[in-house]
Design an enzyme around this catalytic site. Sequence first.
Site, short mmCIF file in Angstrom:
data_model
loop_
_atom_site.label_atom_id
_atom_site.label_comp_id
_atom_site.label_asym_id
_atom_site.label_seq_id
_atom_site.Cartn_x
_atom_site.Cartn_y
_atom_site.Cartn_z
N HIS A 140 0.88 -1.16 0.00
CA HIS A 140 0.00 0.00 0.00
C HIS A 140 0.92 1.22 0.00
CE1 HIS A 140 -2.45 -2.98 2.27
NE2 HIS A 140 -3.49 -2.40 1.72
N ASP A 164 2.32 1.75 3.41
CA ASP A 164 3.22 0.74 3.97
C ASP A 164 4.66 1.20 3.74
OD1 ASP A 164 1.04 -0.90 4.44
OD2 ASP A 164 1.33 -2.06 2.60
N MET A 209 2.31 -5.99 -7.43
CA MET A 209 1.03 -5.30 -7.21
C MET A 209 1.20 -4.15 -6.23
SD MET A 209 -1.39 -5.22 -4.53
CE MET A 209 -2.30 -6.52 -3.72
N GLU A 235 -11.09 -6.07 -5.32
CA GLU A 235 -11.12 -7.11 -4.28
C GLU A 235 -12.40 -7.00 -3.44
OE1 GLU A 235 -7.58 -7.21 -1.90
OE2 GLU A 235 -8.51 -8.46 -0.36
N LYS A 290 -15.20 -7.96 -0.49
CA LYS A 290 -15.24 -8.47 0.90
C LYS A 290 -16.62 -8.12 1.45
CE LYS A 290 -12.62 -8.44 5.24
NZ LYS A 290 -11.53 -7.85 6.02
N GLU A 343 -10.24 -13.18 -2.55
CA GLU A 343 -9.51 -13.65 -1.36
C GLU A 343 -10.29 -14.76 -0.66
OE1 GLU A 343 -7.56 -10.86 1.31
OE2 GLU A 343 -8.43 -11.91 3.02
N HIS A 380 -12.42 -13.84 2.40
CA HIS A 380 -13.58 -12.98 2.16
C HIS A 380 -14.78 -13.79 1.66
CE1 HIS A 380 -10.63 -9.36 1.52
NE2 HIS A 380 -10.52 -9.94 2.71
N ASP A 416 -5.67 -13.41 -3.62
CA ASP A 416 -5.20 -13.29 -2.22
C ASP A 416 -5.50 -14.61 -1.52
OD1 ASP A 416 -4.41 -10.71 -2.63
OD2 ASP A 416 -5.74 -9.80 -1.15
N ASP A 449 -12.81 -11.88 10.64
CA ASP A 449 -11.81 -11.97 9.58
C ASP A 449 -10.49 -12.50 10.16
OD1 ASP A 449 -10.23 -11.51 7.37
OD2 ASP A 449 -10.23 -9.33 7.58
N ASP A 507 -7.70 -14.26 8.58
CA ASP A 507 -6.42 -14.11 7.86
C ASP A 507 -5.38 -15.17 8.23
OD1 ASP A 507 -6.95 -12.00 6.19
OD2 ASP A 507 -6.06 -10.47 7.47
N ASP A 560 -2.22 -13.12 1.48
CA ASP A 560 -2.68 -11.97 2.26
C ASP A 560 -3.17 -12.51 3.60
OD1 ASP A 560 -3.37 -9.51 3.10
OD2 ASP A 560 -5.15 -9.31 1.86
C1 GCO Z 1 -8.31 -7.13 4.31
C2 GCO Z 1 -7.90 -7.08 2.86
C3 GCO Z 1 -6.63 -6.28 2.61
C4 GCO Z 1 -6.41 -5.99 1.14
C5 GCO Z 1 -5.27 -5.05 0.96
C6 GCO Z 1 -4.85 -4.90 -0.47
O1 GCO Z 1 -9.14 -7.97 4.62
O2 GCO Z 1 -7.81 -6.33 5.11
O3 GCO Z 1 -7.76 -8.38 2.39
O4 GCO Z 1 -5.53 -6.96 3.16
O5 GCO Z 1 -6.17 -7.15 0.42
O6 GCO Z 1 -5.64 -3.82 1.48
O7 GCO Z 1 -5.72 -4.12 -1.14
MN MN Z 2 -6.82 -9.14 0.63
MN MN Z 3 -8.65 -9.84 3.80
#
Ligand code: GCO
Ligand code: MN
Ligand code: MN
Length: 389
Positions: A56, A59, A90, A183, A185, A219, A222, A247, A257, A259, A289
């Site tokens: 990002h 980041d 990316m 993306e 979610k 993802e 998601h 992702d 969420d 991850d 991700d």
């Molecule tokens: C989340 C998202 C993020 C995005 C990232 C890239 O659930 O926080 O998956 O990790 O993928 O911001 O755009």
């Molecule tokens: Mn993501």
């Molecule tokens: Mn995510």
Amino acid sequence: MLDRFQPKPEDKFVFGLWTLGSVGRDPFGEPVRDRKSPMEIARMIADIGAWGVNLHDNDLIPIDASPTEQDHIKSEFHKVLAETGLVVPMATTNLFTDPIFKDGAFTANDPRVRAYAVQKTLNAIDLGAEFNAKIYVFWGGREGVETDAAKNPVDAIKRNREALNFFCEYILDKKYDMKIALEPKPNEPRGDMYNATIGHMLAFIETLDHPEMVGVNPETAHEHMAGLNFLHGVAQAWECGKLFHIDLNDQRFGRYDQDFRFGMVDIKSAFFLVKFLEDVKYDGARHFDAHAFRTEDYEGVKDFGRGCMRTYLILKDKAEQWNKDREIQSLVEELNSDKDGASALLGTYSPERLAKIRATNFDRIEIAKRGMAYERLDQLTMDLLMGVR
Ligand code: GCO
Ligand code: MN
Ligand code: MN
């Protein structure tokens, strides 16, 4: 330990700066790890054998950095990339952390916020282009509501479309070699987010001025949060030429969420996903991700990163085994066999085909008696995955 599951550049494994660099903050607790600089995180990503690093804007460059600070960080980061051989496949914009985005970015009600979000993204696209990123991701983290009293969802769709059309024109104007991946979610951090699933996003893309420049970045977590079959969404995106990025992580259904490390929760779904990506020869980045558990120090973070790649490679190996397994393949062949030449009845509409299909007598009761042997096929898959085959 050197073995055949070591990552190689051609595997195209990627981690975001925000993944290995996560300090383990959650809504209930403070950071558990020291903050590392983007240069240190990139070195760690290279160290575990990945091919690329995603980012990002913030980041890499703090939101309030002066032009001199920006130039310094960028040149330091260029050096690390050159030293390590990492690529930046990316890039994306942080449109969710700063308080200005509390009501969304492109869909915010305040036009000043929407205009600022556009300005921030234009700068971030330039940053991505400077590092040669070919995919630009839009994740609408704050594009949603807690109450529908706040916003007309049709206005939100139109605002989102207007912003994306603007960015496509900008990329064309600048002649950047860059495509956009959206993306979806369903929720978190907003109560409900717009364009909640892969399916919503694919339909939305077709309404843009340059649909050919825009695909999806699905993802695992998601789609699982929405209770959906991830592979089916990925396959649909692939079939219409829209799988621009992916992702990978894992997630228990019906939870926050999470991850998690790729493949950690639902190894069978992860297996069929990897098998699909490899079978269709998806050649984009495999971006993890995900985040290490909050219990880990940076050694544990590296274990997490290595684990994502190792699981992917083991599942890839299992997929090859599945494709070569005689018993499995003879079952697959049998279940796809053309009983009574019925496939000739199917296909494009024509008067001849219409007449044939009308004239055929189907023995409904007899056809329904056929056992499909899916139980056996699935157990063979289980045996294979559990390592006894
Ligand atoms: C989340 C998202 C993020 C995005 C990232 C890239 O659930 O926080 O998956 O990790 O993928 O911001 O755009
Ligand atoms: Mn993501
Ligand atoms: Mn995510």
